[in-house]
Write a protein that holds these residues in place. Structure first.
Motif, PDB file in Angstrom:
ATOM      1  N   ALA A 211     109.621  -1.544 -37.220  1.00 32.66           N
ATOM      2  CA  ALA A 211     109.324  -1.177 -38.601  1.00 32.66           C
ATOM      3  C   ALA A 211     110.267  -0.071 -39.047  1.00 32.66           C
ATOM      4  CB  ALA A 211     107.877  -0.713 -38.712  1.00 32.66           C
ATOM      5  N   PHE A 212     110.916  -0.282 -40.176  1.00 36.48           N
ATOM      6  CA  PHE A 212     111.761   0.744 -40.783  1.00 36.48           C
ATOM      7  C   PHE A 212     111.103   1.163 -42.098  1.00 36.48           C
ATOM      8  CE2 PHE A 212     114.505  -1.176 -37.754  1.00 36.48           C
ATOM      9  CZ  PHE A 212     115.450  -0.212 -37.398  1.00 36.48           C
ATOM     10  N   ILE A 213     110.770   2.454 -42.194  1.00 37.03           N
ATOM     11  CA  ILE A 213     109.968   2.945 -43.310  1.00 37.03           C
ATOM     12  C   ILE A 213     110.641   4.176 -43.918  1.00 37.03           C
ATOM     13  CG2 ILE A 213     107.713   3.872 -43.985  1.00 37.03           C
ATOM     14  CD1 ILE A 213     106.599   2.461 -41.414  1.00 37.03           C
ATOM     15  N   THR A 214     110.823   4.157 -45.226  1.00 38.26           N
ATOM     16  CA  THR A 214     111.410   5.291 -45.938  1.00 38.26           C
ATOM     17  C   THR A 214     110.492   5.689 -47.091  1.00 38.26           C
ATOM     18  OG1 THR A 214     113.648   4.557 -45.407  1.00 38.26           O
ATOM     19  CG2 THR A 214     113.425   6.123 -47.201  1.00 38.26           C
ATOM     20  N   PHE A 215     110.258   6.985 -47.236  1.00 35.88           N
ATOM     21  CA  PHE A 215     109.425   7.479 -48.335  1.00 35.88           C
ATOM     22  C   PHE A 215     109.806   8.928 -48.622  1.00 35.88           C
ATOM     23  CE2 PHE A 215     107.329   8.796 -44.527  1.00 35.88           C
ATOM     24  CZ  PHE A 215     106.600   9.945 -44.826  1.00 35.88           C
ATOM     25  N   GLU A 216     109.198   9.503 -49.647  1.00 34.83           N
ATOM     26  CA  GLU A 216     109.391  10.912 -49.988  1.00 34.83           C
ATOM     27  C   GLU A 216     108.033  11.556 -50.212  1.00 34.83           C
ATOM     28  OE1 GLU A 216     111.951  11.423 -53.323  1.00 34.83           O
ATOM     29  OE2 GLU A 216     113.705  10.512 -52.349  1.00 34.83           O
ATOM     30  N   SER A 217     107.781  12.670 -49.543  1.00 30.12           N
ATOM     31  CA  SER A 217     106.497  13.352 -49.705  1.00 30.12           C
ATOM     32  C   SER A 217     106.598  14.786 -49.216  1.00 30.12           C
ATOM     33  CB  SER A 217     105.395  12.624 -48.917  1.00 30.12           C
ATOM     34  OG  SER A 217     104.179  13.342 -49.000  1.00 30.12           O
ATOM     35  N   SER A 218     105.839  15.676 -49.850  1.00 29.34           N
ATOM     36  CA  SER A 218     105.732  17.061 -49.387  1.00 29.34           C
ATOM     37  C   SER A 218     104.702  17.184 -48.275  1.00 29.34           C
ATOM     38  CB  SER A 218     105.346  17.973 -50.558  1.00 29.34           C
ATOM     39  OG  SER A 218     104.074  17.582 -51.074  1.00 29.34           O
ATOM     40  N   PHE A 219     103.968  16.100 -47.992  1.00 26.24           N
ATOM     41  CA  PHE A 219     102.954  16.117 -46.930  1.00 26.24           C
ATOM     42  C   PHE A 219     103.617  15.864 -45.572  1.00 26.24           C
ATOM     43  CE2 PHE A 219      99.243  14.482 -49.813  1.00 26.24           C
ATOM     44  CZ  PHE A 219      99.380  15.616 -50.598  1.00 26.24           C
ATOM     45  N   ASN A 220     103.107  16.530 -44.551  1.00 26.89           N
ATOM     46  CA  ASN A 220     103.654  16.367 -43.203  1.00 26.89           C
ATOM     47  C   ASN A 220     102.943  15.205 -42.498  1.00 26.89           C
ATOM     48  OD1 ASN A 220     105.170  16.835 -40.939  1.00 26.89           O
ATOM     49  ND2 ASN A 220     103.923  18.535 -40.216  1.00 26.89           N
ATOM     50  N   VAL A 221     103.251  13.975 -42.947  1.00 29.90           N
ATOM     51  CA  VAL A 221     102.543  12.790 -42.448  1.00 29.90           C
ATOM     52  C   VAL A 221     103.448  11.849 -41.669  1.00 29.90           C
ATOM     53  CG1 VAL A 221     100.807  12.811 -44.282  1.00 29.90           C
ATOM     54  CG2 VAL A 221     102.939  11.547 -44.617  1.00 29.90           C
ATOM     55  N   ILE A 222     104.676  12.250 -41.409  1.00 34.81           N
ATOM     56  CA  ILE A 222     105.644  11.304 -40.854  1.00 34.81           C
ATOM     57  C   ILE A 222     105.202  10.751 -39.495  1.00 34.81           C
ATOM     58  CG2 ILE A 222     107.122  13.065 -39.783  1.00 34.81           C
ATOM     59  CD1 ILE A 222     109.513  11.298 -40.865  1.00 34.81           C
ATOM     60  N   SER A 223     104.638  11.602 -38.645  1.00 37.76           N
ATOM     61  CA  SER A 223     104.189  11.128 -37.333  1.00 37.76           C
ATOM     62  C   SER A 223     102.982  10.203 -37.478  1.00 37.76           C
ATOM     63  CB  SER A 223     103.840  12.306 -36.416  1.00 37.76           C
ATOM     64  OG  SER A 223     102.755  13.046 -36.938  1.00 37.76           O
ATOM     65  N   LYS A 224     102.125  10.472 -38.471  1.00 34.43           N
ATOM     66  CA  LYS A 224     100.961   9.621 -38.699  1.00 34.43           C
ATOM     67  C   LYS A 224     101.384   8.234 -39.184  1.00 34.43           C
ATOM     68  CE  LYS A 224      98.027  13.577 -39.921  1.00 34.43           C
ATOM     69  NZ  LYS A 224      97.179  13.553 -38.710  1.00 34.43           N
ATOM     70  N   VAL A 225     102.417   8.178 -40.023  1.00 37.98           N
ATOM     71  CA  VAL A 225     102.942   6.894 -40.493  1.00 37.98           C
ATOM     72  C   VAL A 225     103.476   6.090 -39.302  1.00 37.98           C
ATOM     73  CG1 VAL A 225     104.734   5.787 -41.884  1.00 37.98           C
ATOM     74  CG2 VAL A 225     103.469   7.746 -42.807  1.00 37.98           C
ATOM     75  N   ALA A 226     104.223   6.745 -38.429  1.00 34.11           N
ATOM     76  CA  ALA A 226     104.794   6.057 -37.268  1.00 34.11           C
ATOM     77  C   ALA A 226     103.700   5.581 -36.312  1.00 34.11           C
ATOM     78  CB  ALA A 226     105.763   6.988 -36.536  1.00 34.11           C
ATOM     79  N   ARG A 227     102.690   6.419 -36.083  1.00 34.10           N
ATOM     80  CA  ARG A 227     101.594   6.013 -35.189  1.00 34.10           C
ATOM     81  C   ARG A 227     100.849   4.811 -35.753  1.00 34.10           C
ATOM     82  NH1 ARG A 227     100.674  11.694 -34.138  1.00 34.10           N
ATOM     83  NH2 ARG A 227      99.072  11.750 -35.737  1.00 34.10           N
ATOM     84  N   LYS A 228     100.630   4.804 -37.059  1.00 29.63           N
ATOM     85  CA  LYS A 228      99.913   3.671 -37.669  1.00 29.63           C
ATOM     86  C   LYS A 228     100.717   2.382 -37.492  1.00 29.63           C
ATOM     87  CE  LYS A 228      97.365   2.172 -41.708  1.00 29.63           C
ATOM     88  NZ  LYS A 228      96.573   2.630 -42.857  1.00 29.63           N
ATOM     89  N   ALA A 229     102.036   2.457 -37.679  1.00 32.50           N
ATOM     90  CA  ALA A 229     102.878   1.263 -37.552  1.00 32.50           C
ATOM     91  C   ALA A 229     102.875   0.716 -36.131  1.00 32.50           C
ATOM     92  CB  ALA A 229     104.306   1.581 -37.992  1.00 32.50           C
ATOM     93  N   VAL A 230     102.884   1.616 -35.145  1.00 31.89           N
ATOM     94  CA  VAL A 230     102.985   1.176 -33.747  1.00 31.89           C
ATOM     95  C   VAL A 230     101.611   0.951 -33.132  1.00 31.89           C
ATOM     96  CG1 VAL A 230     103.836   1.791 -31.439  1.00 31.89           C
ATOM     97  CG2 VAL A 230     105.223   2.319 -33.462  1.00 31.89           C
ATOM     98  N   TRP A 231     100.712   1.917 -33.300  1.00 34.41           N
ATOM     99  CA  TRP A 231      99.405   1.834 -32.637  1.00 34.41           C
ATOM    100  C   TRP A 231      98.440   0.890 -33.342  1.00 34.41           C
ATOM    101  CZ3 TRP A 231      98.242   7.719 -31.434  1.00 34.41           C
ATOM    102  CH2 TRP A 231      99.155   8.175 -30.471  1.00 34.41           C
ATOM    103  N   GLU A 232      98.423   0.915 -34.668  1.00 36.35           N
ATOM    104  CA  GLU A 232      97.449   0.096 -35.398  1.00 36.35           C
ATOM    105  C   GLU A 232      98.006  -1.271 -35.796  1.00 36.35           C
ATOM    106  OE1 GLU A 232      95.372   2.034 -38.591  1.00 36.35           O
ATOM    107  OE2 GLU A 232      95.476   3.992 -37.603  1.00 36.35           O
ATOM    108  N   LEU A 233      99.247  -1.288 -36.270  1.00 39.84           N
ATOM    109  CA  LEU A 233      99.825  -2.546 -36.752  1.00 39.84           C
ATOM    110  C   LEU A 233     100.567  -3.308 -35.667  1.00 39.84           C
ATOM    111  CD1 LEU A 233     101.068  -1.310 -40.256  1.00 39.84           C
ATOM    112  CD2 LEU A 233      98.898  -2.406 -39.661  1.00 39.84           C
ATOM    113  N   GLY A 234     100.818  -2.668 -34.542  1.00 43.09           N
ATOM    114  CA  GLY A 234     101.330  -3.371 -33.368  1.00 43.09           C
ATOM    115  C   GLY A 234     102.816  -3.657 -33.335  1.00 43.09           C
TER     116      GLY A 234
END
Length: 307
Positions: A211-234
């Motif tokens: 999964a290649f994901i690009t976004f812009e946010s002031s929130f520190n969620v980058i690790s959570k996005v990666a975990r969801k892609a790998v751990w939850e979405l497989g």
């Protein structure tokens, strides 16, 4: 009395436990700038004014070594022994011991155990904490509610709100857990975080199982996005880029455990360090923060290795 603590659930619950154990009605509690392991001028000025200091769940032995006031330093990370005679260092790791969280060390030191102790452990090691009998014994809310509460407490640092991180200690001291599950300021933050994560996942591009994901946010969620892609979405792995995080760029690369022997994360980290990038990680993850202009170079090194 000054309490300096980490910005996450473990640091916040540890601070609340100290305040309760000492019966403190008046105290000041401060957190370092979120994401920065250092004492800033604000903390140094508070240290100058304080009579006694507690430093909790902050692996900052060099900073603590320089404090000239009576200090209790409670932690659970591996660190060197403090030589400063004014500092009392409470850490089972100094004697090759182990504690799942600083909240456990605080509870052991003061002999005060409650649900905050358990929440601190859940915040630090996640669901693995539920394998600890003491955690299960202390919780009066169910597992789902406890994990939700950790998410709510952590929402303050995820949205980079240092002031609310510090306020969270007194919120814990003045509300029961049922009230905290409905505490509106935290609930609103958690909802905004969840929307940011889902929006980021919505931009996902799939290439050869990655999964290649690009976004812009002031929130520190980058690790959570990666975990969801790998751990939850497989997905096999996730390369995630936040192109505008407070004027910088964040890059996070996570792979599934099955690929840990096939992708040499250590080599990628070394290559990026050789190029002068601020990068770190371990067997399955890599995190980098850099100037926006450096994103393409970092991605090229990661992609070249994947190819």
């Amino acid at each position: 009395m000054l309490i300096i603590h980490h910005w996450d659930t473990d640091g916040i619950t540890s601070a609340a436990l100290v305040a309760k154990a000492l019966g403190l009605e008046e105290f000041e509690n401060l957190s370092p700038p979120i994401g920065e392991f250092r004492f800033d001028e604000r903390i140094r000025n508070a240290i100058e004014k304080a009579d006694k200091i507690y430093v909790l769940d902050l692996n900052l032995p060099n900073e603590v070594e320089g404090i000239s006031k009576e200090t209790i330093f409670i932690d659970h990370h591996i660190q060197p022994k403090i030589r400063n005679p004014k500092v009392k260092q409470i850490n089972p790791a100094l004697n090759v011991g182990y504690a799942p969280s600083a909240s456990f060390v605080v509870s052991q030191y003061f002999g005060i155990w409650n649900e905050w102790t358990a929440l601190g452990a859940l915040g630090d090691i996640g669901k693995k904490a539920l394998e600890i009998p003491k955690v299960r014994e202390l919780l009066t809310i169910n597992t789902e509610e406890a994990l939700r509460l950790v998410q709510l407490i952590d929402s303050n640092y995820v949205v980079m709100d240092r002031e609310d991180v510090e306020k969270a200690v007194k919120v814990l001291l003045t509300h029961n857990l049922r009230e905290l599950l409905e505490y509106e300021p935290w609930v609103k933050k958690a909802e905004a975080i969840e929307k940011t994560i889902n929006d980021a996942i919505g931009s996902l591009e799939l290439r050869n199982g990655f999964a290649f994901i690009t976004f812009e946010s002031s929130f520190n969620v980058i690790s959570k996005v990666a975990r969801k892609a790998v751990w939850e979405l497989g997905y096999n792995g996730a390369v995630v880029v936040n192109r505008d995080f407070h004027g910088k760029a964040q890059i996070y690369f996570r792979i599934s455990p099955e690929l840990a022997d096939k992708i040499d994360m250590g080599k990628i980290i070394s290559l990026l360090k050789e190029k002068g990038f601020n990068v770190g990680g371990k067997r399955e993850v890599l995190g980098c923060i850099c100037e926006k202009s450096g994103v393409d170079e970092v991605l090229e090194i990661i992609n070249a290795h994947l190819r």
